[in-house]
Design an enzyme around this catalytic site. Structure first.
Site, PDB file in Angstrom:
ATOM      1  CG  ASP A 177      -2.047  -1.164   1.118  1.00  0.00           C
ATOM      2  OD1 ASP A 177      -2.858  -0.672   0.296  1.00  0.00           O
ATOM      3  OD2 ASP A 177      -2.059  -1.884   2.237  1.00  0.00           O
ATOM      4  CB  ILE A 178       3.409   2.454   2.450  1.00  0.00           C
ATOM      5  CG1 ILE A 178       2.485   2.263   3.566  1.00  0.00           C
ATOM      6  CG2 ILE A 178       4.318   3.403   2.492  1.00  0.00           C
ATOM      7  CD1 ILE A 178       3.191   2.130   4.816  1.00  0.00           C
TER       8      ILE A 178
END
Length: 403
Positions: A177-178
């Site tokens: 995600d990041i």
């Protein structure tokens, strides 16, 4: 004090969970005015812990605080005509809109990029989804939901993470995600820069799969150049030696000295001139071929010394660091010197809690988060007054927000 480098940029944030909110958190840290548009039930991440005792019952936990700091919140039910019309008004005055709905959701709501850009040609419309948007290339997985774990598995990380004879292991942080969220923030700022000259926005699309494949770039060129299929190698590097996690008397040490000069210096520091003078270990390529011998020699020395002793001797001489837990990290003077811990108030508790700081440093336009995450619809009254929506929508089921 001068605002951040994105001061004056308005962002309409329709994102939820982690990848999208991380993108807009970066933009907020950099000074943008980020308006977080939430469904009546709020971002699902509001319910994720840890939630401290005494917390305001309509507040949130640490997860939400960490990646939604510095934003304003307004509730809109985009499934209603009034909510969609208000969103369209917000977008007409915005520089950026970011969403991470399942592909096709915004089109079904009548809020597609094409529709919004007709009203606001300078709008940068950005998306982050598991497998991207068909405008950039139609993936066979276009409508598959995706989370960090799934993307780590599909795009290469888990295929090269773990022990040589063990099962696949995910990377601890939610990099699936990041990292895509970070890439999208770069795409947005690039599109904003281009729009300064052209006067036109554009569609910016990051697929989580694509971003993680780019993060795993080494496996691509290794496979292309050699035909090999890289697999897990524990803490070792397939092309560098020494490049290992070695035991200390009270923990573990990361030690990397593949450069031949660094290797010789390391051997001198640990009083192993026999290793320094061994012609079979003179180059990185030779040490890779004898990595087991190299590891055994270094581990034999580090295992009888504490982490502090190793760092006192080797620190500043060769690349070295202790494997640390978070308690050790928050006590590290580097972290304090670099403002990498930020304390934000938590509603209802009367206390302040730490979140990770902003690694981007600017000499004139500091980007330091100072405002907590918003309560649900905390800024709704002022936003509705500004854009002509008379009242907040009542509680209804939230729209499909799966990625």
């Amino acid at each position: 004090m001068t605002g951040g480098p994105l001061a004056g940029v308005r962002v309409v944030d329709l994102t939820h969970a982690l990848a999208g909110p991380y993108t807009t958190m970066l933009l907020a840290d950099l000074g943008a005015d980020v308006v977080k548009v939430e469904p009546p039930g709020g971002d699902m991440a509001r319910l994720a812990g840890p939630i401290p005792p005494g917390s305001d019952p309509v507040a949130y936990g640490g997860y939400f605080q960490s990646v939604n700091r510095g934003k304003r919140s307004v509730v809109l039910d985009l499934k209603t005509a009034e909510g969609a019309a208000t969103l369209r008004t917000l977008a007409a005055d915005a520089d950026v809109l970011v969403e991470n709905f399942t592909a096709g959701v915004m089109e079904r709501l009548g809020l597609s990029y094409e529709s919004l850009s007709e009203t606001n040609p300078k709008l940068v419309y950005a998306t982050v989804r598991g497998f991207g948007d068909e405008r950039s290339g139609r993936s066979p997985y276009l409508h598959w939901p995706a989370f960090d774990l799934v993307v780590q598995a599909m795009a290469g990380i888990m295929g090269i993470t773990g022990t040589e004879d063990g099962q696949p292991i995910k990377v601890g942080p939610g990099v699936g995600d990041i990292f895509p969220g970070t890439m999208l923030a770069l795409g947005i700022t690039s599109a904003l820069y281009e729009a300064r000259g052209s006067g036109r926005g554009q569609f910016v699309d990051v697929a989580m799969y694509d971003a993680i494949l780019a993060l795993c770039e080494r496996i691509v060129y290794q496979h292309s150049y050699t035909g090999a299929v890289p697999g897990p190698q524990g803490n070792r590097h397939p092309l560098l030696s020494p490049f290992d996690i070695v035991p200390a008397a009270d923990g573990w040490i990361a030690l990397a000295a593949p450069n031949d000069g660094r290797w010789r210096r390391l051997c001198e520091l640990i009083d192993r001139r026999d290793l320094r003078d061994d012609p079979g270990l003179a180059t990185n390529e030779l040490r890779v071929a004898r990595r087991d011998d190299v590891y055994a020699a270094l581990a034999g020395w580090t295992s009888v010394h504490t982490k502090a002793e190793v760092l006192d001797l080797l620190g500043g001489q060769v690349p070295v660091g202790a494997v640390r837990d978070v308690a050790e990290i928050v006590a590290d003077p580097h972290v304090a010197a670099r403002d990498m811990l930020v304390e934000l108030e938590h509603p209802g508790t009367g206390k302040r809690f730490q979140v990770a700081g902003q690694p981007l440093k600017f000499s004139r336009t500091p980007a330091r988060p100072t405002r907590r995450a918003p309560l649900l619809d905390e800024h709704g009254d002022s936003m509705r007054a500004e854009f002509g929506l008379a009242h907040a929508p009542g509680p209804t089921a939230e729209p499909n927000t799966s990625m």
